[in-house]
Write a protein that holds these residues in place. Structure first.
Motif, PDB file in Angstrom:
ATOM      1  N   TYR A  22       0.507  -1.193   0.094  1.00  0.00           N
ATOM      2  CA  TYR A  22       0.319   0.432  -0.082  1.00  0.00           C
ATOM      3  C   TYR A  22       1.040   1.689  -0.226  1.00  0.00           C
ATOM      4  CZ  TYR A  22      -3.396   3.852   1.303  1.00  0.00           C
ATOM      5  OH  TYR A  22      -4.451   5.090   1.373  1.00  0.00           O
TER       6      TYR A  22
ATOM      7  N   GLU B 211       2.509   1.349  -3.364  1.00  0.00           N
ATOM      8  CA  GLU B 211       2.124   1.915  -4.366  1.00  0.00           C
ATOM      9  C   GLU B 211       0.838   2.964  -4.749  1.00  0.00           C
ATOM     10  OE1 GLU B 211       3.070   0.752  -7.216  1.00  0.00           O
ATOM     11  OE2 GLU B 211       4.356  -0.556  -6.387  1.00  0.00           O
ATOM     12  N   TYR B 212       0.330   3.037  -3.556  1.00  0.00           N
ATOM     13  CA  TYR B 212      -0.972   4.392  -3.532  1.00  0.00           C
ATOM     14  C   TYR B 212      -0.861   5.253  -3.434  1.00  0.00           C
ATOM     15  CZ  TYR B 212      -5.742   3.040  -4.359  1.00  0.00           C
ATOM     16  OH  TYR B 212      -6.886   3.143  -5.380  1.00  0.00           O
TER      17      TYR B 212
ATOM     18  N   LYS C  67      -0.509   6.851  -6.011  1.00  0.00           N
ATOM     19  CA  LYS C  67      -1.590   6.817  -7.557  1.00  0.00           C
ATOM     20  C   LYS C  67      -2.654   8.199  -7.414  1.00  0.00           C
ATOM     21  CE  LYS C  67      -1.451   1.963  -8.468  1.00  0.00           C
ATOM     22  NZ  LYS C  67      -1.688   0.769  -7.710  1.00  0.00           N
TER      23      LYS C  67
ATOM     24  N   GLU D  25      -9.723   4.621  -3.938  1.00  0.00           N
ATOM     25  CA  GLU D  25      -7.828   4.583  -2.787  1.00  0.00           C
ATOM     26  C   GLU D  25      -9.061   4.346  -0.782  1.00  0.00           C
ATOM     27  OE1 GLU D  25      -5.066   6.331   0.384  1.00  0.00           O
ATOM     28  OE2 GLU D  25      -7.997   6.819   0.078  1.00  0.00           O
TER      29      GLU D  25
ATOM     30  N   ALA E 274      -9.034   1.195  -0.819  1.00  0.00           N
ATOM     31  CA  ALA E 274      -7.975  -0.136  -0.738  1.00  0.00           C
ATOM     32  C   ALA E 274      -7.605   0.101   0.000  1.00  0.00           C
ATOM     33  CB  ALA E 274      -6.909   0.703  -2.434  1.00  0.00           C
TER      34      ALA E 274
END
Length: 180
Positions: free
Chosen positions: A46, A49-50, A53, A167, A170
């Motif tokens: 997490y 990557e997140y 984004k 988001e 996630a």
């Protein structure tokens, strides 16, 4: 509707929470206690990557508008803080690769891995704290509510970015699986 700062602070809170879980597992690893590699993997996945984004694109748009309004005067070194995002993301991905190598029985120094992990955790926490204490208030003071709303609309319309809702979903998924 939450403003961009509310969203950014909430996203920081989420990452701070995941960093606490990661630190707990890294501390166990450093003591040679059992540690949950699933928690480490999920947390690093997490974190690595997140934010790249959605969170960082929001910040970069805000920081760009801030610097444009101030001209060359960048008293808080916002550009340096923005550039630090790439370094932190790379460190998270490298730490994730290291943990995966350990899971595959790679021989590595436990102390060195724990020290690298702690440096990453502390660095990311310092970065977010600096943004919250210094940069976010400065940006809020310089950019008008209309400019911030325009940035939010641009983010929401950008087909290359996930939605705020995705988001959040996630994070809930990661949190449900790693914090439990």
């Amino acid at each position: 509707m939450a403003d961009l700062f509310d969203i950014l602070y909430e996203q920081h809170r989420r990452v701070f929470e995941l960093l606490a879980l990661l630190r707990r597992e890294i501390d166990a690893f450093a003591r040679a206690d059992a540690f949950d590699s699933y928690v480490v993997d999920g947390t690093l996945e997490y974190i690595a990557e997140y934010p790249d984004k959605l969170h960082r694109p929001i910040e970069l748009r805000m920081y760009t508008a801030y610097r444009q309004r101030l001209g060359k005067d960048d008293p808080l070194a916002v550009a340096a803080a923005a550039a630090e995002h790439d370094v932190l993301s790379a460190q998270a991905r490298e730490l994730k690769r290291t943990i995966l190598a350990i899971e595959k029985d790679a021989v590595m120094s436990r102390d060195a891995i724990a020290a690298d992990a702690r440096r990453f955790i502390d660095g990311l926490a310092r970065h977010m704290d600096y943004e919250e204490r210094e940069i976010f208030p400065a940006v809020r003071a310089v950019l008008s509510p209309a400019e911030l709303a325009a940035i939010r609309q641009a983010v929401e319309r950008d087909p290359g970015l996930p939605s705020f809702e995705s988001e959040e979903a996630a994070f809930r998924t990661v949190h449900r699986t790693v914090a439990a």
